[in-house]
Design an enzyme around this catalytic site. Structure first.
Site, PDB file in Angstrom:
ATOM      1  CE  LYS A  69     -66.165  22.744   2.261  1.00  0.00           C
ATOM      2  NZ  LYS A  69     -65.184  23.558   1.531  1.00  0.00           N
TER       3      LYS A  69
ATOM      4  CE  LYS B 291     -57.415  14.913   5.158  1.00  0.00           C
ATOM      5  NZ  LYS B 291     -58.257  15.348   4.025  1.00  0.00           N
TER       6      LYS B 291
ATOM      7  CE  LYS C 116     -56.621  25.553   8.109  1.00  0.00           C
ATOM      8  NZ  LYS C 116     -57.850  25.772   8.831  1.00  0.00           N
TER       9      LYS C 116
END
Ligand code: TRP
Length: 351
Positions: A127, A213, A216
């Site tokens: 990250k 995947k 959203k």
């Protein structure tokens, strides 16, 4: 068993969220309760199991975030969890921010966690990427808060995705070192939690691209089934889902190199509880013209009632606030003894 798990609040919830973490939690809640009931029937008494589920809103501060969006996502996720079957009367459902014990215990554990341990966390490396210098301190200490989340409640089992296994191992290391350093063998302050990693974790992929995947943040609405989608929308999205021109194969090996077909078969299986092989035993040799409407039907059957509850609850701020307030008060009660024991063990004067 005391099962504890958290999920970061996000908005725009979809089928992938449901078949991923959320449904697992619901099953855990229901299975443990059934298990307790069977034990009571058999032996007249049982150690009551408990499930605690929370929105990891404090963890959201580790990355740039928009306060209004965080608040909305926390409420929306709460509505989704309840709509999907987490029952606030049977599980303790809350958000971290209303239970300051998490942040307090994290600070206490910061004295035990080692820099070297945190430096090895792959999620931080992923990250923070090339921007380590500008990553937040919270992103670095994120796993210590996660350890506090579960150690606070003496969790015995923690259902998490494969990607969180390393964080759970860290929680065990912290618990072990704290117990070693600060308390006697026969009265450890913390329980070492076991991860529960679902084996068959259905990986739900985009309806437009079987190798990405379901997400959203995909700009195409057609790529995902949202929890707010009504029956017509679901059927339309399934019928328009990307496929190839071949009929379905009659065995699983025939899905190789056909990611879109494999995804739809996987979704059908996840919704009906059937293995992909069993789905293909029914649909092998049939074209998508026959399979897609069948898939749409089972999806509408499962998601329809969830959607109705979700849409209603999402708009009921008062009900959501009440659910979270009650959950937080139960969580504070459950966590208080362990937090006190930790202060005590460390020689911190209180009262
Ligand atoms: N880090 C977890 C995730 O991203 C969420 C989480 C926070 C969690 N605290 C936790 C999961 C405690 C299990 C237990 O999925």
């Amino acid at each position: 068993m005391r099962v504890v798990s958290g999920i970061q609040p996000t908005g725009n919830l979809h089928l992938g969220n449901y078949l991923g973490a959320i449904r697992n939690w619901v099953r855990m809640q229901d299975t443990l309760e059934a298990h307790d009931r069977a034990q009571i029937a058999e032996s007249g008494s049982a150690q009551k199991s408990e499930t605690l589920f929370f929105l990891a809103d404090l963890h959201a501060l580790s990355q740039p975030h928009d306060p209004a969006a965080l608040r909305a996502a926390t409420l929306e996720m709460t509505a989704a969890l309840v709509a999907c079957g987490i029952d606030p009367d049977r599980s303790v459902l809350f958000n971290q921010a209303q239970v300051p014990l998490h942040a307090e215990l994290q600070w206490l554990l910061n004295g035990t966690a080692r820099m070297g341990w945190l430096n090895r966390m792959t999620q931080f490396k992923d990250k923070s990427g090339k921007n380590r210098e500008s990553a937040s301190v919270a992103l670095f200490t994120y796993p210590v808060l996660q350890a506090a989340d579960v150690l606070l409640y003496q969790a015995t089992h923690v259902p998490v995705g494969e990607d969180q296994k390393q964080h759970l191992e860290l929680a065990r290391d912290i618990a072990q070192k704290f117990n070693n350093d600060f308390c006697c063998e026969d009265a450890p302050v913390f329980t070492l939690p076991e991860p529960i990693i679902p084996g068959e974790a259905a990986r739900i992929m985009s309806l437009r691209d079987g190798s990405a995947k379901m997400s959203k943040s995909d700009p195409s609405e057609m790529s995902r089934i949202n929890l707010v989608d009504d029956a017509d929308t679901i059927m339309q999205k399934i019928k328009k889902a990307k496929t190839d021109p071949e009929p379905l194969p009659s065995d699983v090996a025939g899905l190789a190199g056909r990611p879109e077909a494999a995804n739809l078969v996987g979704i059908y299986g996840a919704l009906t509880g059937a293995e992909p092989a069993a789905v293909l035993a029914d649909f092998g040799g049939k074209g998508f013209g026959a399979f897609k409407p069948a898939l749409g039907e089972v999806m509408i059957e499962t998601l329809g009632p969830i959607r109705d509850r979700f849409v209603t609850l999402k708009q009921d701020r008062e009900a959501l606030d009440a659910i979270l307030a009650r959950g937080a008060s139960k969580a504070r009660e459950r966590g208080a003894p362990t937090l006190s024991a930790a202060y005590q063990a460390l020689g911190l004067v209180r009262h």
